[in-house]
Design an enzyme around this catalytic site. Sequence first.
Site, PDB file in Angstrom:
ATOM      1  CG  ASP A 190      -4.483  -1.923   0.535  1.00 33.17           C
ATOM      2  OD1 ASP A 190      -3.761  -2.669   1.228  1.00 33.17           O
ATOM      3  OD2 ASP A 190      -4.411  -0.684   0.569  1.00 33.17           O
ATOM      4  CB  SER A 243      -0.961  -0.054   1.200  1.00 33.35           C
ATOM      5  OG  SER A 243      -2.012   0.862   1.032  1.00 33.35           O
TER       6      SER A 243
END
Length: 647
Positions: free
Chosen positions: A507, A388
Amino acid sequence: MHRESFFRDGQQRQPYQDELLNRLLRGCFGEIDAASIALLRQHLEWVEIAGGQTLLEQGQPGDSMYLLVSGRLRAYVRDENNGHGRAAAAGGVHGQRMLGEITRGQIVGEMSLYTDEPRMATVVAIRDSVLVKLGKEAFDRLLASSAQVSVALTRQIIQRLKQAHAPTVYVRPITIGLLPVSNGLDLVGLAAQLALQLQRIGRVEVIDAMRIDEELNAPEATLGPGAMADMQRRMTLFLDRVEANADFVLLLADPLPTAWTERCCRDADELLLLADASQPAVIHPNEKACLLNRPARTEVAEVLVLLHEADLPAPRGTRAWLDRRPVADHWHVRPALDSDMARLARLLSRTATGLVLAGGGARGLAHLGVYRALQEHGIEVDCVGGTSIGAVMATYVASDRPWPMVMANARRAFVTNPTGDWNPLPWLSLFRGHRLRRILETAVTDLLGADADVEDLWKTWFCVATNYSHAREQVLRRGRLVKALLASTSIPGALPPVLHEGELLCDGGSFNNFPVDVMRAQRGIGRVIGIDLDFRQPLRVDLDEVPSGWALFIDSFRPLRKRRYRLPSLAAYLMTVMVLYSISRSRRSRELTDLYFNPPLDRVGLLQWHRFDRIVQRGYEHGVSVLAERAKAATETPKPLDPSGPR
């Protein structure tokens, strides 16, 4: 499958082999007395095996154990996935998964002697190798007659069991082949620079065709068939003797295909394909002659080393080089920079430092501050990866750009909220994701001068995403950089997923928000530094039932210290649930780090991008504090923190 040579008459065995064997036995079995060493040696038989041949076969009876004297072996087990997916990518052949490599001084096959069960793995020679063998009958006699040998062998078993579930480790190569795959390279000069850096780690020998001619007193081209065979035997003994007394041997191949070039490829533990990155990415005659038709299952790792000018802002066109050759890895090097040559030496010696950056929204800006502290303390980072926002910050590290440029780029990119474009039709996500894409595209172009690929970063880089289609984590190492970053940062529900080869990615925090284990499995890594952003404490709520929405709404208007209900917000609750599995892995991830940072960011919100400078400063202050404590502790021990990694 292999030939056994009983060198008891002394006609073939060389003095250096006796000396090396004694040294390996003591290193393997500890400080056992001379009588026990002599007893053990009486039962050993010498074995030679050619590259590509099988020493042990999984499922076959185990009637002997071996100690590797020179050469290199690789162990495999049958793969339930039939050789597909990550197992195959880790170095296995079809239907098999690689366990690891066996190098000089290591024992193989001892488990079956203790358990009388079939072989647990297949072991193959990846280059010509020499071993000593201890048969089952002799093994049993030794255990009965020598308590010291018995204890030493038991220690070996215990150590092997401890490592049984460890991730694949790329063992340090001893003999390294340098194969030019571009014309006009100064191979001698490059080898001298590399040797200078490797000498900081161990003893180095550089061997080229000229030295071979001088050693053997005859150029190969002038010899007849009989003399050629004799020279090959003498060359083998010479190279074996050099290897026995060195930590690293650099074999310099010729500019074009020759018998010596072929020998360098055949005798290397690891092969560096050296290429001038400014030239066309074509297959070189050396590759056609020496690599395309090698014996099956030798599988010596080939690493592409792309050579660049010192003033180049960023590499270009790496994908074209990689698409044309099945290399195990690639490294970018600017030979004129000592820092790049030192990084190459650390990667080869398996002493490189990897930096892992966790995800955590705006808190991830603290990564920049910690990295600044590492730089100021002279700690070099050789590989970097993250999840991320950690993947985004890792890009700055991998770009190897000057610190002022990095800070200016990051400030422009993240001084405002990158997720503020609401989606009027939120079928897949609350935000459209256009703003984040635009921010990343602009940042990458300004930083690297183009819309670069992952492969075009100076330092090895990876990021972790979640593969929604197959419900697993996915490590991204190739492809468009911006697309990889979008995949790793696309929070489910908040940002749209990314399409990758027909699969949906989002993610990576769902599976692996702090991917230290991925870094540990990276080629060349000896030490891992981790920057974690997890600060969660166990949440206890002293209520019998969750209050109503109306009660929570009224409570939100009270001052923070006077609120009655200590419950997470909807956004915080959903975000935390998404990464619960990753959080459950955090303790293990921390244990895998050699140097751990966890900046105090409990009062920083996930979307507080406007606090850019304060968050970076807090990371810097934490980094300075941790390194100062580490340095203080090191002064009280004989082993200080070494920026170049463990020796």
